[in-house]
Scaffold this active site. Structure first.
Site: not given
Ligand code: F6P
Length: 377
Positions: A139, A280, A114-116, A11, A182-183
């Protein structure tokens, strides 16, 4: 060393281009040609790359969001989706990447991700490629580093959203909930709550009790504050409850395809019932990933890029560029990958991942508690 290549994977975040620029400029200053692999690991597989030049296609990119060489979110080359006889199958195509890199004579591949992404980077390193990783993600959950690039911009965007929610919430005497990304880590929620004057921050690391949150909001009402700002991390969950999953994403097999989201709406509904104040929800979403990086992220990304190229010149491969106690450094990718030791094993945000989450002794947690931000416990 003559030729190096950069790939951006996963991402996007603000700061991708600033890292690319940092690597390209440092490479050029050392007489090395720098290339950009198009769309992350997909480009490595398809042998698709372009030469980068800080006086032409890599010029004027410091402030730009996105990535000038694209990025891929579903290109796990160790488990790649292919169509065979009308059927979808998953194959380990990593040997093709190794062959491509060796054939074209790249002396180092920089993996921004990132980690992946770093898990695949470690696996490619073990298969004989010279790899140097650079830690990316909004994140801030990559192991072994104090901070990832893109995170500070995400926090700043969330802070600005809170400033805006503050005035409308105060005017209409409402609870304003802000759901941030932030997952499985609460960094964005916690830090933006402190930066934006949040009254409550709900993070995945501390399962919440909304009765406690309602108590805090009622105390504020008693003292004349008929509004409250509540920041909720997408991965936050109630005590004895579950994480809220919005849908499934299509990031290939062997990665976490859970699409988080929706907890903000639930929290707003419940708090309205518990407090009597109107509530809201605003879900900030991809605003956190796009657009121009903050000054902090521009500098951090430039430092990471320059350091990564410096490590390449030293011949130090199989490492991740990191920031530790304010100083640039490097750690073996092996450490970053953590428990995912096996080549081609599941990568990304999984139970086995070595994610860096908020710990209870972190200064942000202590600061939040000291100034009376409710963490929902
Ligand atoms: O890991 C980065 C992130 O933006 C997370 O914060 C979020 O959960 C995810 O990616 C969203 O992923 P996608 O781009 O697959 O919708």
């Amino acid at each position: 060393m003559k030729k190096v290549a950069i790939l951006a994977n996963g991402g996007d975040v603000s700061g991708f281009n600033a890292v690319i620029r940092g690597i390209v400029k440092t490479a050029e200053n050392n007489g090395i040609k720098c290339y950009g692999v198009i769309e992350g690991y997909k480009g490595l597989l398809e042998n698709n790359y372009i030469e980068l030049d800080s006086y032409s296609n890599a010029s004027g990119i410091l402030y730009k969001g996105g990535s000038i060489i694209g990025s891929s979110t579903n290109a796990n080359v160790f488990n790649y989706k292919v169509e065979e006889d009308g059927k979808i199958v998953y194959k380990d195509l990593s040997d093709i990447c190794v062959k491509n890199v060796k054939k074209d004579g790249f002396d180092c591949i920089f993996t921004l991700g990132g980690d992946g992404t770093q898990k695949s980077a470690r696996d490619l390193y073990l298969k004989g490629l010279n790899i140097i990783g650079v830690p990316k993600t909004i994140d801030n959950d990559v192991a072994c580093t104090d901070i990832t690039f893109g995170y500070n911009t995400a926090v700043s965007v969330a802070m600005e959203a809170l400033d805006r929610l503050h005035s409308t919430g105060e005017t209409h005497h409402r609870i304003m909930v802000l759901e941030v990304m932030g997952r499985y880590a609460g960094w964005i929620a916690l830090e933006s709550a402190i930066a934006g004057g949040g009254d409550v921050a709900l993070i995945p690391e501390i399962p919440f009790d909304l009765k406690k949150v309602a108590k805090k909001i009622k105390e504020r009402i008693k003292k004349g504050k008929r509004f409250s700002l509540v920041v909720v991390a997408e991965g936050a969950m109630p005590k004895d409850g579950e994480i809220t999953v919005k849908s499934t994403r299509n990031n290939g097999t062997g990665v976490d395809n859970t699409k988080l989201g929706g907890i903000g709406e639930k929290v707003a509904e419940e708090l309205q019932k518990l407090t009597g104040l109107e509530a809201r929800n605003t879900t900030l979403g991809y605003m956190q990933r796009g657009g121009t990086p903050t000054a902090y992220d521009r500098v951090l990304s430039t430092k990471y890029g320059a350091k990564a190229m410096e490590l390449a010149l030293e011949g130090k491969f199989g490492v991740l560029t990191v920031l530790k106690n304010g100083k640039l450094d490097s750690v073996p990718l092996e450490k970053v990958v953590g428990k995912n030791k096996e080549i081609g094993a599941v990568s990304g945000n999984t139970k086995e991942s070595n994610l860096r989450r908020v710990t209870m002794d972190d200064d942000l947690v202590k600061t939040a508690r000291n100034i009376g931000i409710s963490l929902g416990d």
